[in-house]
Design a protein around this motif. Structure first.
Motif, PDB file in Angstrom:
ATOM      1  N   ASP A  26      43.079  23.096  54.613  1.00  0.00           N
ATOM      2  CA  ASP A  26      41.599  22.761  54.824  1.00  0.00           C
ATOM      3  C   ASP A  26      40.791  23.593  54.151  1.00  0.00           C
ATOM      4  O   ASP A  26      39.795  23.305  53.360  1.00  0.00           O
ATOM      5  CB  ASP A  26      41.266  22.700  56.105  1.00  0.00           C
ATOM      6  CG  ASP A  26      41.418  23.736  57.099  1.00  0.00           C
ATOM      7  OD1 ASP A  26      41.824  24.930  56.307  1.00  0.00           O
ATOM      8  OD2 ASP A  26      41.201  23.706  58.129  1.00  0.00           O
ATOM      9  N   THR A  27      41.008  24.785  53.784  1.00  0.00           N
ATOM     10  CA  THR A  27      40.391  25.760  52.996  1.00  0.00           C
ATOM     11  C   THR A  27      41.435  26.835  52.303  1.00  0.00           C
ATOM     12  O   THR A  27      42.188  27.112  53.038  1.00  0.00           O
ATOM     13  CB  THR A  27      39.339  26.589  54.060  1.00  0.00           C
ATOM     14  OG1 THR A  27      39.901  27.348  55.190  1.00  0.00           O
ATOM     15  CG2 THR A  27      38.225  25.802  54.465  1.00  0.00           C
ATOM     16  N   PHE A  29      41.760  30.454  50.355  1.00  0.00           N
ATOM     17  CA  PHE A  29      41.209  31.988  50.211  1.00  0.00           C
ATOM     18  C   PHE A  29      42.223  32.509  49.118  1.00  0.00           C
ATOM     19  O   PHE A  29      43.298  32.398  49.242  1.00  0.00           O
ATOM     20  CB  PHE A  29      41.452  32.611  51.526  1.00  0.00           C
ATOM     21  CG  PHE A  29      40.301  32.272  52.670  1.00  0.00           C
ATOM     22  CD1 PHE A  29      39.075  32.767  52.763  1.00  0.00           C
ATOM     23  CD2 PHE A  29      40.689  31.121  53.377  1.00  0.00           C
ATOM     24  CE1 PHE A  29      38.111  32.272  53.517  1.00  0.00           C
ATOM     25  CE2 PHE A  29      39.637  30.416  54.305  1.00  0.00           C
ATOM     26  CZ  PHE A  29      38.479  31.025  54.369  1.00  0.00           C
ATOM     27  N   THR A  50      40.274  23.141  43.276  1.00  0.00           N
ATOM     28  CA  THR A  50      39.933  23.097  44.646  1.00  0.00           C
ATOM     29  C   THR A  50      38.850  24.431  44.865  1.00  0.00           C
ATOM     30  O   THR A  50      38.869  25.378  44.180  1.00  0.00           O
ATOM     31  CB  THR A  50      41.164  23.547  45.637  1.00  0.00           C
ATOM     32  OG1 THR A  50      42.109  22.518  45.385  1.00  0.00           O
ATOM     33  CG2 THR A  50      40.693  23.498  47.147  1.00  0.00           C
ATOM     34  N   GLN A  51      37.967  23.998  45.863  1.00  0.00           N
ATOM     35  CA  GLN A  51      36.834  25.172  46.075  1.00  0.00           C
ATOM     36  C   GLN A  51      37.655  26.238  46.981  1.00  0.00           C
ATOM     37  O   GLN A  51      38.121  25.978  47.814  1.00  0.00           O
ATOM     38  CB  GLN A  51      35.685  24.769  46.938  1.00  0.00           C
ATOM     39  CG  GLN A  51      34.711  25.915  47.175  1.00  0.00           C
ATOM     40  CD  GLN A  51      33.893  26.014  45.938  1.00  0.00           C
ATOM     41  OE1 GLN A  51      33.712  25.220  45.205  1.00  0.00           O
ATOM     42  NE2 GLN A  51      33.484  27.118  45.935  1.00  0.00           N
ATOM     43  N   GLN A  53      37.681  30.512  48.281  1.00  0.00           N
ATOM     44  CA  GLN A  53      36.825  31.508  48.891  1.00  0.00           C
ATOM     45  C   GLN A  53      37.496  32.872  48.527  1.00  0.00           C
ATOM     46  O   GLN A  53      38.830  32.671  48.466  1.00  0.00           O
ATOM     47  CB  GLN A  53      36.557  31.629  50.310  1.00  0.00           C
ATOM     48  CG  GLN A  53      36.052  30.282  50.861  1.00  0.00           C
ATOM     49  CD  GLN A  53      34.731  30.413  51.703  1.00  0.00           C
ATOM     50  OE1 GLN A  53      33.936  31.153  51.276  1.00  0.00           O
ATOM     51  NE2 GLN A  53      34.355  29.630  52.798  1.00  0.00           N
ATOM     52  N   LYS A  79      34.305  33.552  57.040  1.00  0.00           N
ATOM     53  CA  LYS A  79      34.194  32.478  56.155  1.00  0.00           C
ATOM     54  C   LYS A  79      34.865  31.205  56.526  1.00  0.00           C
ATOM     55  O   LYS A  79      35.105  30.327  55.656  1.00  0.00           O
ATOM     56  CB  LYS A  79      34.851  32.833  54.576  1.00  0.00           C
ATOM     57  CG  LYS A  79      34.090  33.981  54.018  1.00  0.00           C
ATOM     58  CD  LYS A  79      34.615  34.518  52.918  1.00  0.00           C
ATOM     59  CE  LYS A  79      33.671  35.710  52.173  1.00  0.00           C
ATOM     60  NZ  LYS A  79      34.230  36.011  50.907  1.00  0.00           N
ATOM     61  N   ALA A  81      37.952  30.567  58.211  1.00  0.00           N
ATOM     62  CA  ALA A  81      39.265  30.258  57.960  1.00  0.00           C
ATOM     63  C   ALA A  81      39.772  29.666  59.433  1.00  0.00           C
ATOM     64  O   ALA A  81      39.643  30.042  60.540  1.00  0.00           O
ATOM     65  CB  ALA A  81      40.073  31.206  57.779  1.00  0.00           C
ATOM     66  N   SER A  82      40.691  28.581  59.397  1.00  0.00           N
ATOM     67  CA  SER A  82      41.248  28.031  60.349  1.00  0.00           C
ATOM     68  C   SER A  82      43.011  27.993  60.269  1.00  0.00           C
ATOM     69  O   SER A  82      43.410  28.914  59.361  1.00  0.00           O
ATOM     70  CB  SER A  82      41.179  26.657  60.616  1.00  0.00           C
ATOM     71  OG  SER A  82      41.943  25.657  59.585  1.00  0.00           O
ATOM     72  N   SER A  85      44.425  27.073  57.244  1.00  0.00           N
ATOM     73  CA  SER A  85      43.940  27.513  55.939  1.00  0.00           C
ATOM     74  C   SER A  85      45.197  27.963  55.012  1.00  0.00           C
ATOM     75  O   SER A  85      46.309  28.215  55.761  1.00  0.00           O
ATOM     76  CB  SER A  85      42.922  28.689  56.169  1.00  0.00           C
ATOM     77  OG  SER A  85      41.676  28.307  56.600  1.00  0.00           O
TER      78      SER A  85
END
Length: 352
Positions: A26-27, A29, A50-51, A53, A79, A81-82, A85
């Motif tokens: 999902d996110t 890093f 992908t965006q 962080q 930021k 994170a799950s 992530s």
């Protein structure tokens, strides 16, 4: 322990881009240090649609600490994170060790990819599932076994390395040659380190990493044969810790190179390892790495540092020694007096 996928490539940015298309997260890093942020991140970030962080930490093993680890956890938390992530560790062994440990613990474990940017990081830290930080002045005192989902290895990042960084990683490759077979070992001695041919280095690196892969697959949690990978490290880590106490840190691979000369001297004493091979290797090491200066006044301190080694059992310092090239013998108990004799012989070989 899960196996990890290792990809060898000349185009790491494109390889990562293609790989991310097959990852579910999902996110995203990206962890780097102040060096890789400048020299390696642009190559990676320009290929990522992908965006992402970004988390940046200070460069150098002296920052492989609990404080830095907490900083990474704070950044992940703040930021958003799950558990789904994905963390990319872009850097040398310090970044992949610390980043891997951060990922292994955060929310009980998130997925991560290692992209080693140093030769040492590629051949040693990024592969095999060991993660961790230094603690109380001791190397890798706290950590966990947790392999990266994927490791992307490319010599592209090594071409801007200082010579010392290249030599540091090459020492670990020499170690793999020593525990694997004479042909591999000889090909490493014959490679020209002063003018590296990067195309020729990649297959040597691949062969070296595969030595480690085979051993880790057989013994993922270091209960048996994986201890062979510790050749040179028992004394090498003591040299490294002493250098930090002196506030003149030495590169990890240099410490290992000097460490396996001492441990081969012990191998000769206990297992009749050929003395002519030690002499040849000592000359090679001195030519490329010079020597770590010690005197007899350092022996007790070095021995005390060795007593903290994680491989020790029941009060004994455990060594991996060699009977001959390609024939490691694990769990060797060595008398304190013999260790001090090895230090004497090391100083004689290197004219200290």
């Amino acid at each position: 322990m899960e196996s990890q996928k290792i990809i060898f490539t000349a185009t790491p940015g494109e390889t990562l881009k293609n790989m991310l298309e097959n990852f579910s997260f999902d996110t995203l890093f990206i962890l780097c240090d102040t060096h890789t942020q400048k020299f390696a991140l642009p190559e990676i970030s320009k290929n990522i649609s992908t965006q992402a962080q970004y988390i940046t930490i200070e460069a150098g093993d002296t920052y492989k600490t609990l404080q830095t680890l907490v900083h990474v956890w704070n950044e992940l938390s703040h930021k958003g994170a799950s558990r789904k992530s994905l963390l990319i560790n872009l850097g040398g062994g310090m970044v992949t060790d610390l980043g891997g440990f951060a990922a292994a613990c955060f929310k009980r474990g998130i997925r991560f990819i290692n992209i080693p940017t140093t030769l040492l990081g590629a051949v040693d830290a990024a592969v095999g599932g060991k993660t961790g930080i230094n603690f109380n002045g001791l190397k890798n005192e706290i950590g966990a076994f947790r392999p990266a989902d994927t490791v992307i290895v490319s010599t592209q990042f090594f071409q801007t390395l200082p010579q010392n960084e290249l030599l540091s990683g090459y020492a670990e490759m020499l170690k793999h040659g020593l525990i694997d077979n004479p042909a591999t070992y000889r090909s490493l001695l014959d490679f020209d380190l002063s003018m590296p041919n990067w195309e020729k280095l990649l297959p040597l690196l691949k062969e070296s990493i595969q030595v480690k892969e085979r051993i880790v697959a057989e013994d993922p949690f270091e209960k048996g044969i994986r201890k062979a990978l510790n050749l040179g490290h028992t004394i090498g880590h003591a040299f490294e810790s002493l250098s930090h106490k002196r506030e003149t840190p030495i590169p990890h691979g240099f410490a290992v190179a000097w460490g396996f000369i001492c441990e081969l001297l012990l191998s000769h004493r206990y297992l009749k390892f050929p003395s002519e091979t030690i002499s040849e290797l000592a000359a090679y090491i001195y030519r490329h790495y010079r020597a770590f200066p010690i005197t007899c006044k350092d022996y007790e301190t070095l021995y005390e540092l060795m007593t903290h080694d994680k491989k020790n059992e029941a009060g004994y310092i455990n060594f991996t020694l060699l009977q001959t090239i390609g024939k490691p013998v694990i769990d060797c108990h060595v008398d304190k007096e013999e260790i001090f004799v090895a230090f004497d012989l090391y100083r004689d070989l290197f004219k200290l």
